[in-house]
Structures are given as structure tokens and as C-alpha cells.
Design an enzyme around this catalytic site. Structure first.
Site, PDB file in Angstrom:
ATOM      1  N   GLU A  81       0.457  17.757  -3.557  1.00 49.38           N
ATOM      2  CA  GLU A  81       1.511  16.764  -3.779  1.00 49.38           C
ATOM      3  C   GLU A  81       2.883  17.344  -3.435  1.00 49.38           C
ATOM      4  O   GLU A  81       3.259  18.408  -3.885  1.00 49.38           O
ATOM      5  CB  GLU A  81       1.492  16.268  -5.229  1.00 49.38           C
ATOM      6  CG  GLU A  81       0.192  15.569  -5.621  1.00 49.38           C
ATOM      7  CD  GLU A  81      -0.060  14.274  -4.857  1.00 49.38           C
ATOM      8  OE1 GLU A  81       0.854  13.798  -4.148  1.00 49.38           O
ATOM      9  OE2 GLU A  81      -1.189  13.732  -4.976  1.00 49.38           O
ATOM     10  N   ARG A  91      -0.919   1.332 -14.452  1.00 51.64           N
ATOM     11  CA  ARG A  91      -1.877   0.248 -14.185  1.00 51.64           C
ATOM     12  C   ARG A  91      -2.787   0.031 -15.384  1.00 51.64           C
ATOM     13  O   ARG A  91      -3.212  -1.087 -15.679  1.00 51.64           O
ATOM     14  CB  ARG A  91      -2.700   0.617 -12.942  1.00 51.64           C
ATOM     15  CG  ARG A  91      -3.735  -0.382 -12.514  1.00 51.64           C
ATOM     16  CD  ARG A  91      -4.537   0.133 -11.322  1.00 51.64           C
ATOM     17  NE  ARG A  91      -5.273   1.365 -11.600  1.00 51.64           N
ATOM     18  CZ  ARG A  91      -6.455   1.428 -12.218  1.00 51.64           C
ATOM     19  NH1 ARG A  91      -7.042   0.326 -12.632  1.00 51.64           N
ATOM     20  NH2 ARG A  91      -7.047   2.590 -12.426  1.00 51.64           N
ATOM     21  N   CYS A 144      -0.280  11.773 -14.171  1.00 51.04           N
ATOM     22  CA  CYS A 144      -0.187  12.958 -13.306  1.00 51.04           C
ATOM     23  C   CYS A 144       1.234  13.124 -12.775  1.00 51.04           C
ATOM     24  O   CYS A 144       1.814  14.212 -12.853  1.00 51.04           O
ATOM     25  CB  CYS A 144      -1.180  12.865 -12.143  1.00 51.04           C
ATOM     26  SG  CYS A 144      -2.874  13.139 -12.675  1.00 51.04           S
ATOM     27  N   HIS A 167      -3.737  17.076  -6.670  1.00 49.54           N
ATOM     28  CA  HIS A 167      -4.756  16.105  -7.058  1.00 49.54           C
ATOM     29  C   HIS A 167      -6.095  16.532  -6.458  1.00 49.54           C
ATOM     30  O   HIS A 167      -6.157  16.930  -5.287  1.00 49.54           O
ATOM     31  CB  HIS A 167      -4.399  14.707  -6.530  1.00 49.54           C
ATOM     32  CG  HIS A 167      -3.750  13.825  -7.547  1.00 49.54           C
ATOM     33  ND1 HIS A 167      -2.513  13.244  -7.343  1.00 49.54           N
ATOM     34  CD2 HIS A 167      -4.169  13.406  -8.781  1.00 49.54           C
ATOM     35  CE1 HIS A 167      -2.205  12.514  -8.413  1.00 49.54           C
ATOM     36  NE2 HIS A 167      -3.183  12.590  -9.289  1.00 49.54           N
TER      37      HIS A 167
HETATM   38  N1  PCA Z   1      -5.512  11.691 -13.191  1.00 41.85           N
HETATM   39  C1  PCA Z   1      -4.524  10.707 -13.597  1.00 41.85           C
HETATM   40  C2  PCA Z   1      -4.057  11.150 -14.950  1.00 41.85           C
HETATM   41  C3  PCA Z   1      -5.050  12.160 -15.409  1.00 41.85           C
HETATM   42  C4  PCA Z   1      -5.839  12.501 -14.242  1.00 41.85           C
HETATM   43  O1  PCA Z   1      -6.696  13.405 -14.158  1.00 41.85           O
HETATM   44  C5  PCA Z   1      -3.424  10.467 -12.565  1.00 41.85           C
HETATM   45  O2  PCA Z   1      -3.666  10.668 -11.355  1.00 41.85           O
HETATM   46  O3  PCA Z   1      -2.315  10.090 -12.932  1.00 41.85           O
END
Ligand code: PCA
Length: 205
Positions: A81, A91, A144, A167
Site C-alpha cells: 500500500e 461498508r 486497515c 494487504h
Molecule cells: N482487513 C480489513 C480490516 C481487517 C482486515 O484484515 C480491511 O482491509 O480494512
């Protein structure tokens, strides 16, 4: 050198979260994969609450590098990211039942922060290891992004600090071992302070 890597608890009715499995794997094998101690921290999927737990770990361990991980459902690659944005727009409710819409992470703070991880050097290393990877220019607007923004605002944008967010896809798409290798490459380059090569990471749309 000390490294803090965080992962999240399950959310949205799922039984597990690969981001935590990957963080835990890195803590088990930190010396071997990274060459330094890795402390794994499991974060709650709650707006604000995730940062409280990560902040406590940073204060306790005084790390050189912090990499936060989260699951991107539906992703087919590891996503490095690039930027955290100052907005919450959920959401679905978080694990505490909160569903903020169009409110800032930190009121009055800048619109965004860049990751201070060496993204392109990491991209090259992860590609060379044959793990699917891309640079992503949005971490979403859920928990996140929330913890990513708070991490950069309160700690990661400071001089000499290296911090950011990655991610990960489901473990059926990219196995935990490969996710751990990818994140280890990010951490190694962050510790080394590798300068970023000029390497295209953009997409056409
Ligand atoms: N993914 C979510 C929040 C926790 C996670 O593992 C996100 O992408 O915001």
C-alpha cells in the site's frame, strides 16, 4: 534492530485471518527470514481500537520498522500500500458494531500519508521470489486504512522511521509461507534502507 509486524483478528464472519497467520509466522521465523527479532501483534478489527493496540506494542518494543498487515478479500496478489487517507467510510460494521461514514481518522490532520517503506525495492524482490505482488494506491476506507493512517500520523512519518501497510490475499490464493516471504522482503529492505529503483508499478486505470 526490532521489527513489529501486526495482523488482524477475523472479521465479517470469517473463521480466521491470514494477516495474523503471516505475522505469527514471521515472529516464529524472524531470525531466519529477516535476520532480526520480529514481534507479532494481533489487532482487533475496530476503528481506533486497532491503533490503540499497535501503539502500545510500539511503545513497549521501540521498533525500527513497523509493518501492519490486513486481509484484502478477493485480492489475487500481495498489495504494497502506497498511501493512507484520512477517512473512515465503512461498508460493514467493525467487530465492535461501529460503522462510521465519511468521518476523518484524525480530525484536522492531513488528507494522507505516504508509506515510508521501500515499496519498489520490495516489489522487485517479491517478484524475483515468484510471489504475486503489486503496488496499490488505496488501502480502502475500513479498519486497515484506519490503522495505516494512525500509524503514519503518530509514528511512521517521523525522521528515520520506516512504516507502512501490506494487504494480503486469502491463504488459498497465496499460501501463508509465500505471504511471509513477501513481507520478510519488505522488512529486510526497510531495515537496510534500500533506495527504491525506478520501476513501474502503475496500472492503466
Ligand atoms: N482487513 C480489513 C480490516 C481487517 C482486515 O484484515 C480491511 O482491509 O480494512
Amino acid at each position: 534492530m526490532t521489527v513489529v509486524v501486526s495482523g488482524f483478528e477475523p472479521f465479517d464472519g470469517a473463521g480466521g485471518n491470514p494477516s495474523w497467520e503471516t505475522a505469527a509466522r514471521l515472529a516464529e521465523r524472524g531470525q531466519e527470514l529477516v535476520g532480526d527479532r520480529v514481534v507479532a501483534v494481533r489487532l482487533p478489527v475496530t476503528f481506533g481500537g486497532a491503533w490503540q493496540v499497535l501503539d502500545a506494542a510500539i511503545r513497549a518494543h521501540d521498533p525500527d520498522v513497523v509493518v501492519a498487515l490486513g486481509l484484502a478479500g478477493g485480492a489475487t496478489r500481495v498489495r504494497l500500500e502506497r498511501v493512507a487517507v484520512n477517512v473512515r467510510d465503512a461498508r460493514i460494521p467493525d467487530n465492535g458494531g461501529a460503522q462510521p461514514v465519511d468521518v476523518p481518522v484524525v480530525a484536522g490532520a492531513p488528507v494522507g500519508y505516504w508509506s515510508t517503506l521501500p515499496l519498489k525495492a520490495s516489489l522487485a524482490a517479491i517478484r524475483a521470489a515468484d510471489v504475486p505482488v503489486e503496488v496499490s494506491s488505496t488501502a480502502g476506507t475500513y479498519v486497515c486504512n484506519d490503522v495505516f493512517y494512525a500509524l503514519m500520523h503518530h509514528w511512521g512519518a517521523g525522521p528515520g522511521r520506516r512504516a507502512g501497510f501490506v494487504h494480503v490475499p486469502g491463504s488459498d490464493v497465496v499460501p501463508i509461507e509465500d505471504q511471509a516471504m513477501a513481507v520478510a522482503a519488505v522488512v529486510r529492505h526497510a531495515l537496510l534502507g534500500t533506495p527504491d529503483p525506478v520501476l513501474a508499478g502503475g496500472t492503466e486505470s
